[in-house]
Scaffold this active site. Sequence first.
Site, PDB file in Angstrom:
ATOM      1  CD  GLU A 109      47.802  45.221  28.759  1.00  0.00           C
ATOM      2  OE1 GLU A 109      48.912  45.047  29.318  1.00  0.00           O
ATOM      3  OE2 GLU A 109      47.382  46.335  28.436  1.00  0.00           O
ATOM      4  CG  HIS A 140      42.387  44.500  31.108  1.00  0.00           C
ATOM      5  ND1 HIS A 140      42.210  45.690  31.770  1.00  0.00           N
ATOM      6  CD2 HIS A 140      42.938  44.813  29.900  1.00  0.00           C
ATOM      7  CE1 HIS A 140      42.660  46.681  31.003  1.00  0.00           C
ATOM      8  NE2 HIS A 140      43.091  46.171  29.863  1.00  0.00           N
ATOM      9  CG  HIS A 158      44.830  50.442  30.349  1.00  0.00           C
ATOM     10  ND1 HIS A 158      46.085  49.852  30.331  1.00  0.00           N
ATOM     11  CD2 HIS A 158      44.034  49.620  29.635  1.00  0.00           C
ATOM     12  CE1 HIS A 158      46.034  48.737  29.618  1.00  0.00           C
ATOM     13  NE2 HIS A 158      44.790  48.569  29.191  1.00  0.00           N
ATOM     14  CE1 TYR A 208      26.506  40.333  49.756  1.00  0.00           C
ATOM     15  CE2 TYR A 208      27.863  39.442  47.988  1.00  0.00           C
ATOM     16  CZ  TYR A 208      26.743  40.142  48.406  1.00  0.00           C
ATOM     17  OH  TYR A 208      25.859  40.646  47.482  1.00  0.00           O
ATOM     18  CG  HIS A 261      39.853  48.901  27.397  1.00  0.00           C
ATOM     19  ND1 HIS A 261      40.544  49.051  26.198  1.00  0.00           N
ATOM     20  CD2 HIS A 261      40.737  48.334  28.250  1.00  0.00           C
ATOM     21  CE1 HIS A 261      41.781  48.596  26.335  1.00  0.00           C
ATOM     22  NE2 HIS A 261      41.921  48.156  27.577  1.00  0.00           N
ATOM     23  CE1 TYR A 288      26.385  46.617  51.030  1.00  0.00           C
ATOM     24  CE2 TYR A 288      25.066  48.622  51.070  1.00  0.00           C
ATOM     25  CZ  TYR A 288      25.187  47.261  50.800  1.00  0.00           C
ATOM     26  OH  TYR A 288      24.122  46.560  50.304  1.00  0.00           O
TER      27      TYR A 288
END
Length: 214
Positions: free
Chosen positions: A75, A94, A157, A210, A96, A115
Amino acid sequence: MSDPRQALLDAARRMQAAGLNRGTAGNLSLRAGDSAGAGFLITPTGMPYDALVGEDIVHVRMDGSCQGRRQPSSEWRFHRDLYAGRPDVGAILHAHSPFATSLACLRHDIPPFHYMIARFGGDSVRCAAYATFGTQALSDAVLLAITDRRACLLANHGMLVVGDDLQQAFDLGVEFEVLCEQYWRACQLGQPVLLDAAEMSIVLARFAAYGQQP
């Protein structure tokens, strides 16, 4: 200064411990240039994180050329394209993970049921259109889905989050999987009540500061 390869490897192993990945699934990268110019470090393809050493981490330049003894994650293209198009991104995760992947298989955006959706930059988390893993088509879909966001789903995915650095990318990955679990569980009980656009605008404004301490 700490070794960035070892820092990346340590963070990848934490993904396993946090339940974001199992086996060789997923990948992690860190923006890092070299003498030839801009690029990034990324986990190698098809290798379990527990078996890796620092030398297995691959350096990829923006032209796609690689430096190292391993091949990069399949990827690498969406990592490269995100770094090229998003100067605010310093690290990419990334995974799974179970709940995010389950939702991704439905190919639905995650609406403002809570929220904390605003934590990822907007009033929803989009799902990128399906494309075969490792392809430029998938990278193009990812870039569209994550525009003005810090997270997206990848249809059939998994999930993707971007952070300023490795720690933030990891933290956002954990938070996003928790949010996906909450949405999944709420949907088992019925149709979640969604926050309206006015409330999400207020929340987004509050999230602008935040976590910032004086």
